[in-house]
Write a protein that holds these residues in place. Structure first.
Motif, PDB file in Angstrom:
ATOM      1  N   MET A   1       5.265   6.298  -3.165  1.00  0.00           N
ATOM      2  CA  MET A   1       4.478   7.490  -3.374  1.00  0.00           C
ATOM      3  C   MET A   1       5.228   8.475  -4.267  1.00  0.00           C
ATOM      4  SD  MET A   1       2.603  10.013  -0.765  1.00  0.00           S
ATOM      5  CE  MET A   1       0.946   9.945  -1.353  1.00  0.00           C
ATOM      6  N   LEU A   2       6.532   8.625  -4.037  1.00  0.00           N
ATOM      7  CA  LEU A   2       7.291   9.571  -4.855  1.00  0.00           C
ATOM      8  C   LEU A   2       7.226   9.205  -6.332  1.00  0.00           C
ATOM      9  CD1 LEU A   2      10.433  10.193  -2.624  1.00  0.00           C
ATOM     10  CD2 LEU A   2       8.491  11.715  -3.007  1.00  0.00           C
ATOM     11  N   GLU A   3       7.208   7.934  -6.629  1.00  0.00           N
ATOM     12  CA  GLU A   3       7.109   7.503  -8.024  1.00  0.00           C
ATOM     13  C   GLU A   3       5.764   7.891  -8.634  1.00  0.00           C
ATOM     14  OE1 GLU A   3       7.926   3.323  -7.993  1.00  0.00           O
ATOM     15  OE2 GLU A   3       9.991   3.610  -7.343  1.00  0.00           O
ATOM     16  N   ARG A   4       4.706   7.856  -7.838  1.00  0.00           N
ATOM     17  CA  ARG A   4       3.364   8.175  -8.344  1.00  0.00           C
ATOM     18  C   ARG A   4       3.187   9.673  -8.581  1.00  0.00           C
ATOM     19  NH1 ARG A   4       1.444   4.786  -3.968  1.00  0.00           N
ATOM     20  NH2 ARG A   4       0.472   6.641  -3.114  1.00  0.00           N
ATOM     21  N   VAL A   5       3.926  10.497  -7.849  1.00  0.00           N
ATOM     22  CA  VAL A   5       3.774  11.946  -7.977  1.00  0.00           C
ATOM     23  C   VAL A   5       3.978  12.389  -9.422  1.00  0.00           C
ATOM     24  CG1 VAL A   5       4.780  14.174  -7.313  1.00  0.00           C
ATOM     25  CG2 VAL A   5       4.365  12.426  -5.582  1.00  0.00           C
ATOM     26  N   SER A   6       4.890  11.757 -10.120  1.00  0.00           N
ATOM     27  CA  SER A   6       5.166  12.156 -11.508  1.00  0.00           C
ATOM     28  C   SER A   6       3.967  11.936 -12.431  1.00  0.00           C
ATOM     29  CB  SER A   6       6.392  11.413 -12.044  1.00  0.00           C
ATOM     30  OG  SER A   6       6.130  10.019 -12.104  1.00  0.00           O
ATOM     31  N   THR A   7       2.998  11.135 -11.999  1.00  0.00           N
ATOM     32  CA  THR A   7       1.801  10.898 -12.818  1.00  0.00           C
ATOM     33  C   THR A   7       0.670  11.869 -12.484  1.00  0.00           C
ATOM     34  OG1 THR A   7       0.808   9.290 -11.283  1.00  0.00           O
ATOM     35  CG2 THR A   7       2.381   8.436 -12.931  1.00  0.00           C
ATOM     36  N   TRP A   8       0.842  12.668 -11.460  1.00  0.00           N
ATOM     37  CA  TRP A   8      -0.192  13.613 -11.037  1.00  0.00           C
ATOM     38  C   TRP A   8      -0.239  14.813 -11.985  1.00  0.00           C
ATOM     39  CZ3 TRP A   8       0.933  14.381  -5.095  1.00  0.00           C
ATOM     40  CH2 TRP A   8       0.774  13.169  -4.421  1.00  0.00           C
ATOM     41  N   PRO A   9      -1.384  15.503 -11.989  1.00  0.00           N
ATOM     42  CA  PRO A   9      -1.460  16.753 -12.763  1.00  0.00           C
ATOM     43  C   PRO A   9      -0.420  17.759 -12.244  1.00  0.00           C
ATOM     44  CG  PRO A   9      -3.625  16.085 -11.979  1.00  0.00           C
ATOM     45  CD  PRO A   9      -2.632  15.185 -11.329  1.00  0.00           C
TER      46      PRO A   9
ATOM     47  N   VAL B   1       5.237  19.777  -3.958  1.00  0.00           N
ATOM     48  CA  VAL B   1       6.555  20.381  -3.742  1.00  0.00           C
ATOM     49  C   VAL B   1       6.473  21.446  -2.654  1.00  0.00           C
ATOM     50  CG1 VAL B   1       8.341  21.832  -4.810  1.00  0.00           C
ATOM     51  CG2 VAL B   1       7.427  19.856  -6.042  1.00  0.00           C
ATOM     52  N   ARG B   2       5.428  22.280  -2.677  1.00  0.00           N
ATOM     53  CA  ARG B   2       5.269  23.303  -1.631  1.00  0.00           C
ATOM     54  C   ARG B   2       5.101  22.666  -0.260  1.00  0.00           C
ATOM     55  NH1 ARG B   2       2.001  25.559  -5.584  1.00  0.00           N
ATOM     56  NH2 ARG B   2       0.131  24.844  -4.521  1.00  0.00           N
ATOM     57  N   SER B   3       4.321  21.597  -0.203  1.00  0.00           N
ATOM     58  CA  SER B   3       4.091  20.908   1.074  1.00  0.00           C
ATOM     59  C   SER B   3       5.384  20.318   1.619  1.00  0.00           C
ATOM     60  CB  SER B   3       3.058  19.794   0.916  1.00  0.00           C
ATOM     61  OG  SER B   3       1.818  20.318   0.544  1.00  0.00           O
ATOM     62  N   VAL B   4       6.140  19.671   0.759  1.00  0.00           N
ATOM     63  CA  VAL B   4       7.405  19.068   1.192  1.00  0.00           C
ATOM     64  C   VAL B   4       8.382  20.155   1.625  1.00  0.00           C
ATOM     65  CG1 VAL B   4       9.411  17.732   0.410  1.00  0.00           C
ATOM     66  CG2 VAL B   4       7.107  16.967  -0.156  1.00  0.00           C
ATOM     67  N   ALA B   5       8.420  21.265   0.914  1.00  0.00           N
ATOM     68  CA  ALA B   5       9.310  22.371   1.289  1.00  0.00           C
ATOM     69  C   ALA B   5       8.921  22.936   2.648  1.00  0.00           C
ATOM     70  CB  ALA B   5       9.271  23.464   0.223  1.00  0.00           C
ATOM     71  N   ASP B   6       7.615  23.056   2.910  1.00  0.00           N
ATOM     72  CA  ASP B   6       7.147  23.531   4.224  1.00  0.00           C
ATOM     73  C   ASP B   6       7.564  22.575   5.334  1.00  0.00           C
ATOM     74  OD1 ASP B   6       5.972  25.759   3.095  1.00  0.00           O
ATOM     75  OD2 ASP B   6       3.939  24.928   3.123  1.00  0.00           O
TER      76      ASP B   6
ATOM     77  N   HIS C   1      11.146  21.336   9.990  1.00  0.00           N
ATOM     78  CA  HIS C   1      11.933  20.377  10.761  1.00  0.00           C
ATOM     79  C   HIS C   1      13.440  20.545  10.623  1.00  0.00           C
ATOM     80  CE1 HIS C   1       8.498  18.046  12.120  1.00  0.00           C
ATOM     81  NE2 HIS C   1       7.988  18.224  10.928  1.00  0.00           N
ATOM     82  N   LEU C   2      13.888  21.156   9.547  1.00  0.00           N
ATOM     83  CA  LEU C   2      15.329  21.233   9.308  1.00  0.00           C
ATOM     84  C   LEU C   2      15.845  22.655   9.157  1.00  0.00           C
ATOM     85  CD1 LEU C   2      15.633  18.320   6.728  1.00  0.00           C
ATOM     86  CD2 LEU C   2      16.001  18.222   9.192  1.00  0.00           C
ATOM     87  N   GLY C   3      14.971  23.599   8.974  1.00  0.00           N
ATOM     88  CA  GLY C   3      15.401  24.962   8.719  1.00  0.00           C
ATOM     89  C   GLY C   3      15.631  25.748  10.003  1.00  0.00           C
ATOM     90  N   VAL C   4      16.083  26.962   9.833  1.00  0.00           N
ATOM     91  CA  VAL C   4      16.283  27.881  10.945  1.00  0.00           C
ATOM     92  C   VAL C   4      14.951  28.558  11.226  1.00  0.00           C
ATOM     93  CG1 VAL C   4      17.485  29.976  11.685  1.00  0.00           C
ATOM     94  CG2 VAL C   4      18.688  28.256  10.327  1.00  0.00           C
ATOM     95  N   TYR C   5      14.530  28.511  12.484  1.00  0.00           N
ATOM     96  CA  TYR C   5      13.254  29.127  12.851  1.00  0.00           C
ATOM     97  C   TYR C   5      13.461  30.618  13.048  1.00  0.00           C
ATOM     98  CZ  TYR C   5       8.866  30.084  15.159  1.00  0.00           C
ATOM     99  OH  TYR C   5       7.639  30.598  15.473  1.00  0.00           O
ATOM    100  N   ARG C   6      12.645  31.401  12.427  1.00  0.00           N
ATOM    101  CA  ARG C   6      12.702  32.856  12.544  1.00  0.00           C
ATOM    102  C   ARG C   6      11.581  33.318  13.475  1.00  0.00           C
ATOM    103  NH1 ARG C   6      17.600  33.541  10.592  1.00  0.00           N
ATOM    104  NH2 ARG C   6      17.811  32.886   8.438  1.00  0.00           N
ATOM    105  N   LEU C   7      11.955  33.985  14.553  1.00  0.00           N
ATOM    106  CA  LEU C   7      10.966  34.496  15.488  1.00  0.00           C
ATOM    107  C   LEU C   7      10.185  35.644  14.854  1.00  0.00           C
ATOM    108  CD1 LEU C   7      13.095  34.760  18.763  1.00  0.00           C
ATOM    109  CD2 LEU C   7      11.379  33.040  18.235  1.00  0.00           C
TER     110      LEU C   7
END
Length: 68
Positions: free
Chosen positions: A1-9, A17-22, A27-33
């Motif tokens: 799938m990552l290879e196909r992303v480069s062909t997307w608009p 990128v926004r979705s993956v960052a979210d 799952h890995l970041g510090v949760y802010r109350l």
């Protein structure tokens, strides 16, 4: 799938990128109350210090009442 992303608009790639960052921050970041969550934690700690929590026996009694 990552290879196909480069062909997307470009707009779709930016959304990806926004979705993956979210996902990463969830799952890995510090949760802010939020202020509301922080206040709820403070209330819970105050309840605990002041003995306003149910005992194990009281909790077990409630659960047993609704399991039947």
């Amino acid at each position: 799938m990552l290879e196909r992303v480069s062909t997307w608009p470009e707009e779709a790639q930016e959304e990806f990128v926004r979705s993956v960052a979210d996902i990463e921050s969830k799952h890995l970041g510090v949760y802010r109350l939020s202020d509301e969550e922080r206040n709820a934690v403070r209330r819970g700690l105050a309840d605990m210090r002041e003995g306003r929590l149910a005992s194990d026996a009281e909790v077990a009694a409630v659960f047993s009442r609704y399991r039947e």
